[in-house]
Design an enzyme around this catalytic site. Sequence first.
Site, PDB file in Angstrom:
ATOM      1  CB  SER A 133       3.083   6.877  -0.227  1.00 16.22           C
ATOM      2  OG  SER A 133       2.291   6.112  -0.783  1.00 16.22           O
ATOM      3  CE  LYS A 138       4.028   3.538  -2.642  1.00 16.75           C
ATOM      4  NZ  LYS A 138       4.054   2.248  -1.416  1.00 16.75           N
ATOM      5  CE  LYS A 185      -0.619   4.471  -2.931  1.00 17.11           C
ATOM      6  NZ  LYS A 185      -0.080   2.550  -2.599  1.00 17.11           N
ATOM      7  CG  ASP A 206       1.560   0.630  -4.804  1.00 19.84           C
ATOM      8  OD1 ASP A 206       1.535  -0.269  -5.295  1.00 19.84           O
ATOM      9  OD2 ASP A 206       2.085   1.153  -3.507  1.00 19.84           O
ATOM     10  CD  GLU A 212       4.585  -1.115  -3.563  1.00 19.89           C
ATOM     11  OE1 GLU A 212       5.137   0.348  -2.877  1.00 19.89           O
ATOM     12  OE2 GLU A 212       3.980  -1.253  -2.151  1.00 19.89           O
ATOM     13  CG  ASP A 246       2.103  -3.399  -0.605  1.00 16.93           C
ATOM     14  OD1 ASP A 246       1.345  -4.753  -0.277  1.00 16.93           O
ATOM     15  OD2 ASP A 246       1.610  -2.668  -0.932  1.00 16.93           O
ATOM     16  CE  LYS A 290       1.532  -1.228   2.265  1.00 18.51           C
ATOM     17  NZ  LYS A 290       0.986  -1.434   1.910  1.00 18.51           N
ATOM     18  N   GLY A 314       3.604   0.936   3.977  1.00 17.50           N
ATOM     19  CA  GLY A 314       3.548   1.936   5.139  1.00 17.50           C
ATOM     20  C   GLY A 314       1.812   2.079   5.112  1.00 17.50           C
TER      21      GLY A 314
HETATM   22  C1  NPQ Z   1       0.461   0.417  -0.617  1.00 17.94           C
HETATM   23  N1  NPQ Z   1       0.663   2.582   1.370  1.00 17.94           N
HETATM   24  O1  NPQ Z   1       1.404   0.954  -0.275  1.00 17.94           O
HETATM   25  C2  NPQ Z   1       0.083   1.376   0.287  1.00 17.94           C
HETATM   26  C3  NPQ Z   1      -1.347   1.094   0.671  1.00 17.94           C
HETATM   27  C4  NPQ Z   1      -2.538   1.896   1.316  1.00 17.94           C
HETATM   28  C5  NPQ Z   1       1.236   4.839   2.333  1.00 17.94           C
HETATM   29  O2  NPQ Z   1       1.366   3.903   0.019  1.00 17.94           O
HETATM   30  C6  NPQ Z   1      -5.828   2.329   5.070  1.00 17.94           C
HETATM   31  C7  NPQ Z   1      -5.212   0.757   5.057  1.00 17.94           C
HETATM   32  C8  NPQ Z   1      -5.047   3.234   4.160  1.00 17.94           C
HETATM   33  C9  NPQ Z   1      -4.536   0.167   3.994  1.00 17.94           C
HETATM   34  C10 NPQ Z   1      -4.106   3.544   3.293  1.00 17.94           C
HETATM   35  C11 NPQ Z   1       0.926   3.360   0.952  1.00 17.94           C
HETATM   36  C12 NPQ Z   1      -4.281   2.852   3.241  1.00 17.94           C
HETATM   37  C13 NPQ Z   1      -3.994   1.756   3.339  1.00 17.94           C
HETATM   38  C14 NPQ Z   1      -2.767   3.427   1.341  1.00 17.94           C
HETATM   39  C15 NPQ Z   1      -2.902   1.023   2.582  1.00 17.94           C
HETATM   40  O3  NPQ Z   1       0.096   0.127  -0.886  1.00 17.94           O
HETATM   41 MG    MG Z   2       1.433  -0.525  -2.518  1.00 16.44          MG
END
Ligand code: NPQ
Ligand code: MG
Length: 373
Positions: free
Chosen positions: A135, A161, A163, A188, A214, A239, A263, A291
């Site tokens: 990501s 992926k 953002k 995402d 996402e 998500d 998750k 993640g």
């Molecule tokens: C997601 N993760 O899918 C999340 C967003 C995310 C890997 O993109 C602390 C707590 C740090 C929650 C970092 C990825 C975080 C978090 C990213 C959530 O949306």
């Molecule tokens: Mg997400």
Amino acid sequence: MRIERIELYHINMPLVAPFQTSRWIETERAVPLVAVYSEGLVGWGECVASNGPWYSYETDETAWLILSRYLIPMVLGQDITDPSQPSRLTARVRGHNMAKAGLEMAIWDLLAQAQGVSLSHLLGGERDRVDVGVSVGIQPSLAATLATIRGYLDAGYRRIKIKIKPGWDVEVVRAIRREFGDIRLQVDANSAYRLEDAVPAFQAMDDQGLLLIEQPLGEDDILDHAKLQPQLRTPLCLDESIHSLDHARWALETGACRVINIKAGRVGGLWVSRNIHDLCQAQGVPVWCGGMLETGIGRAANVALASLPNFRLPGDISASDRYYHEDLIDPPFQLNPDSTLTVPAGPGLGVRPVPTRLEKVTLRRAEFSHREP
Ligand code: NPQ
Ligand code: MG
């Protein structure tokens, strides 16, 4: 197994680089770790709450409070025999799914160890390696984004992926396609759009061959996603909106998405995760493992979860060095050349914190014992 004693560790780990989403930036990872003791064994769990209430309302501090004051007393002294029990024992607490999941993970690690099986086996996993991707946070420039992606592709990741947010979306996707061709790519938005902006933005991306889009809309929304999905060919994936088996059922019944990101922290643990997995599998809807920048402990649980058969898209489960210079576990998770991680085969999670490393990152510790009535 009777839960005899529980320890909480509040740890803080620096990230190799800041991680930026549409709505917030993470620079370090402060989380509660849970250690559960029974019959000479110790099970470990990681609570994935964030340093601030940006992804969800939970934080490391709220999770610490809810664990200490409510969840831990509900399981201390209990005789745990089956893996649905932690969820049922803590069901009276509303919400706080990440706190619940951290405790449940530690108990599942313990149960699997006691049975002499891997967590993957206890969950019903069927693979010894799981497909993973990376990501990529929002970068300062397009050039930086392309350079970052090139680095991950060179490292062996075969699914990217990115953002996105309004103003940082269609052009970025097109530029990635021009540079890298038909790599496996998904986006995402972490709920940065409203329905009226999302329709034109995502229709403009609909011909880009994305694996999925996402969480474009509200973190508490299902209805507007159900209005958006029929206007796109690209599958929507929820998500933030999915916190329970019922939410998953509502999303599928309303056609709000065609894929679900699971998750364990967000849905309250591995038991609920498996139920969502099974519901989606019965309806022919693929899931994949999200993640939360986990340490090796939470990462091991993700890898085990992703070994279930309906995890049919690569997970956001990168190697340890994507996030940390030094993981809590040794050896760290490393990427196989085929863009997979190997599912630990040892009993339980198959990993545990290195004591000296845990000590180095621990901010505070608390201990809870069962008192005989
Ligand atoms: C997601 N993760 O899918 C999340 C967003 C995310 C890997 O993109 C602390 C707590 C740090 C929650 C970092 C990825 C975080 C978090 C990213 C959530 O949306
Ligand atoms: Mg997400």
